[in-house]
Design a protein around this motif. Structure first.
Motif: not given
Length: 322
Positions: A193-201
């Motif tokens: 769940k913690m694998v994320m793209d938080t800046d949208g690139d």
């Protein structure tokens, strides 16, 4: 880049040598007693010989009854000598009394008990003011479990640095994960769940889990396996449980960044030793959870050596100076 690296190494070496010279120039103290009451061998890996010897000489001059030597200065010379040392008190002796105290790691304790070298402490606890119930009891067990063998207590734990799960609470909140996670299944689900793209690139910049590669035996141990099957003289990695442990490790690895620095604040969880809680990650909103468990527990392991313990040795033979 190579020139910069060489320059840094030169400055580091020069600085350490200068500090050693400064320590040697400090006012003298009475000479070390040749036969000290307590002799300690310090396992040291991170300081060069010159600096460490200067520090130890300074300490020994101040403390005449205690003599400390470096493992670099007087190391065991061969593997055979290491094996032979199992039949003697390991390094740290007091002498002149009916019994001798020893300081060792809990991982050495069972061998000493099997060699009939150690006096059990159960009577001491029963008659003394220190009670077994005074020792810390966690969700796993009493801290005395690391020194209990064949139904008796053989030493008192002094210092331990066990493995634990460091958790970045900011990432826990972003991923909607509840703290703590306590099993490997919960840990893997949370890491995913913690694998994320938080800046949208389009690139992952937050990861779920990390551990150092040499900690892989923790997955083996918590799957209920010894690392080596001594009776059949084989490793256990190719058993069904060993394959499951390796599969778990591979799945967690997919949730990991290409580094193990928890202080970069881009991973949700990392296995590390508890000593890192004291200052190293002070700028991170983090909490410490238990080492994930499987069919067995491995919480007594940490920093490779287990808890530091003190006990009483049966005085069966004269111990010579190392």
């Amino acid at each position: 880049m190579k020139e910069t690296s060489n320059r840094r190494n030169f400055l580091k070496t020069a600085g350490l040598a200068g500090l050693g010279l400064a320590l040697q120039s400090l006012p003298s103290f009475p000479a070390v007693i040749k036969v000290a009451k307590i002799r300690l061998r310090l396992r040291q890996y991170y300081f060069n010989d010159y600096l460490m010897n200067s520090l130890l000489n300074f300490f020994n001059r101040q403390n005449g009854d205690i003599q400390v030597i470096s493992s670099y200065t007087e190391p065991p010379q061969t593997w055979g000598e290491e094996i032979a040392a199992i039949d003697t008190v390991p390094d740290y002796l007091t002498r002149g009394e009916e019994y001798e105290l020893f300081l060792a790691h809990s991982t050495e304790l069972a061998n000493m008990v099997d060699a009939d070298m150690v006096e059990p402490l159960d009577d001491c606890f029963a008659k003394g003011s220190l009670k077994t119930e005074d020792f810390h009891i966690s969700r796993y067990d009493s801290v005395l479990a690391s020194t209990t063998y064949r139904g008796k207590i053989w030493a008192v734990p002094i210092v331990a640095d066990p493995y634990t799960l460091f958790c970045n609470m900011n990432i826990f909140r972003k991923a909607g994960v509840e703290f703590p996670v306590t099993t490997w299944d919960e840990t893997l689900a949370a890491a995913r769940k913690m694998v994320m793209d938080t800046d949208g690139d389009g690139q992952t910049n937050i990861f779920g889990f990390s551990q150092c590669s040499f900690q892989f035996p923790l997955q083996i141990l918590t799957h209920g396996l010894p690392l080596v099957d001594v009776k059949n003289k084989r490793v256990t990695f190719d058993s069904d449980a060993g394959v499951e442990a390796l599969y778990l490790y591979s799945q967690l690895k997919r949730c990991s960044p290409p580094h193990v620095e928890f202080e970069r604040e881009d991973m949700g969880m990392k296995i590390s030793v508890t000593s890192n809680a004291f200052g190293r990650y002070k700028n991170i909103d983090h909490r410490i959870g238990p080492l994930p468990q499987g069919v067995a527990r491995a919480n007594s392991y940490g920093d490779s050596d287990g808890a530091l313990v003190v006990g009483i040795r049966k005085n069966k033979k004269e111990i010579t100076d190392a």
